[in-house]
Enzyme design. Structure first.
Site, PDB file in Angstrom:
ATOM      1  N   ASN A   1     -10.222  -0.372   0.181  1.00  0.00           N
ATOM      2  CA  ASN A   1      -8.760  -0.279   0.215  1.00  0.00           C
ATOM      3  C   ASN A   1      -8.212  -0.843  -1.097  1.00  0.00           C
ATOM      4  OD1 ASN A   1      -6.027  -0.675   0.607  1.00  0.00           O
ATOM      5  ND2 ASN A   1      -6.231  -1.605   2.631  1.00  0.00           N
TER       6      ASN A   1
ATOM      7  N   HIS B   1      -3.237   6.918   2.626  1.00  0.00           N
ATOM      8  CA  HIS B   1      -3.659   5.621   2.082  1.00  0.00           C
ATOM      9  C   HIS B   1      -5.011   5.281   2.707  1.00  0.00           C
ATOM     10  CE1 HIS B   1      -4.131   1.529   1.081  1.00  0.00           C
ATOM     11  NE2 HIS B   1      -3.797   1.058   2.266  1.00  0.00           N
TER      12      HIS B   1
ATOM     13  N   CYS C   1       0.815  -1.222   0.000  1.00  0.00           N
ATOM     14  CA  CYS C   1       0.000   0.000   0.000  1.00  0.00           C
ATOM     15  C   CYS C   1       0.848   1.271   0.000  1.00  0.00           C
ATOM     16  CB  CYS C   1      -0.961  -0.007   1.181  1.00  0.00           C
ATOM     17  SG  CYS C   1      -1.896  -1.535   1.312  1.00  0.00           S
TER      18      CYS C   1
END
Ligand code: ACO
Length: 325
Positions: A282, A252, A112
């Protein structure tokens, strides 16, 4: 002094939208649980298109928006943990598809934080004088590495890609960064493990359960809130910034509660953190460039605005960057 500036942004998602109610039909969960614990309401899930389709879409849009020819692209860097192949890289697949015959193309793996690591790499190549521009893209089809029978993980992720065209400039651009790795913690978040099976050992060639996303959610939560808070604090101190000086913080998008904790710890109003996790879930390396693109497409960024990008993820890794728009 050579600087690196973001000139254009783009994003691409699969058309199929899966709501929390859709998930409640396949695992024992509810819209209430998912919304309260994560902030996610829906996410885009591939109807079959692989990661290359999404990142190639982004690359094509970037060329158009930046008005550059494919043969003038120097560098293509893609961040992903869900490439189509082990080799070729997604970057090489983009190169072929757009005809960027003069580019150097490769992928980076930093989960990520991947877009931050890719952007940092492009920035260094450009600042060194080696190259003049780059397509930097983060893209994932996490849906293919999620265990759809595991309610603790399958509700969290979505598919998508986002990216930026960056080029050398004498004006302000990428002004500060702090990227880092904490490999000693790698086991708290893993995916894609494959067994070493060959003709000369007894290992089964089957897909290992560790192929799927495995995580210790609480440890990831602790890591993210600690590292991102520390990294943002370092930025604010070193650049003598107050939150009032920053137009948007783009974190993020892993979990809205992680961002709420970070905002509280730093005394930054939560509203300054741009969030789209409710619609996208996500998306790992794609989340930051997709959020940046949304702000850009909505005309919310003006020349000279200070924007802070903050990634964290598997590895474990983190990356914070200050950009002057
Ligand atoms: N629906 C209903 N119940 C669920 C679900 C679900 N989808 N998932 C877990 N539960 C249950 C558990 O079984 C458990 O039940 P029990 O108490 O009967 O045993 C209960 O909910 C609590 O489970 P926890 O895992 O303790 O829940 P927690 O409050 O820690 O929330 C979460 C889990 C959202 C994953 C949280 O730990 C978190 O946000 N962690 C951060 C990790 C993260 O966001 N990862 C994203 C990917 S990593 C990255 O992007 C860097």
């Amino acid at each position: 002094m050579i600087r690196t500036r973001v000139i254009a942004t783009a994003a691409s998602v699969p058309e199929q939208v899966i709501t929390n109610a859709d998930l409640a039909k396949i695992v024992d969960t509810s819209d209430e649980w998912i919304t309260q614990r994560t902030g996610i309401r829906e996410r885009h899930i591939s109807a079959g298109e692989n990661t290359s389709v999404l990142v190639i879409n982004v690359a094509k849009q970037l060329l158009e928006r930046a008005a550059v020819k494919a043969e003038d692209i120097d560098l293509i860097i893609v961040a992903s943990v869900t490439q189509d192949y082990g080799t070729p890289s997604l970057a090489c697949m983009i190169q072929k598809e757009i005809g960027a015959v003069n580019a150097v193309a490769f992928d980076v793996v930093a989960a990520c934080s991947g877009f931050m690591f890719a952007l940092s790499t492009a920035d260094k190549f450009i600042k060194s004088g080696a190259y003049g521009n780059a397509l930097v893209i983060g893209g994932e089809t996490l849906s293919k590495i999620v265990d759809w029978t595991d309610r603790a993980t399958c509700v969290l992720f979505g598919d998508g890609a986002g990216g930026a065209y960056v080029e050398k400039s004498e004006e302000a651009g990428m002004e500060w960064e702090n990227i880092g790795s904490a490999g000693e913690k790698y086991e708290i978040l893993t995916e894609g493990y494959t067994n070493c099976a060959n003709a000369f050992n007894d290992n089964p060639a089957s897909v290992d359960p560790l192929w799927y996303v495995n995580m210790n959610g609480r440890e990831v939560f602790k890591f993210a809130t600690k590292k991102v808070t520390g990294s943002l604090k370092k930025l604010m101190e070193e650049k003598h910034l107050k939150h009032e000086d920053v137009k948007y913080f783009i974190p993020h998008q892993a979990n809205i509660r992680i961002v709420e904790v970070i905002a509280k710890k730093l005394g930054i109003p939560f509203e300054k953190f741009y969030m789209n996790i409710d619609r996208l879930g996500n998306t790992s390396s794609a989340s930051i460039p997709m959020a940046l693109n949304e702000l850009n497409e909505q005309g919310l960024l003006e020349r000279g605005d200070k924007i802070v990008l903050a990634g964290f993820g598997g590895g474990m890794t983190w990356g914070t960057m200050l950009i002057v728009w």
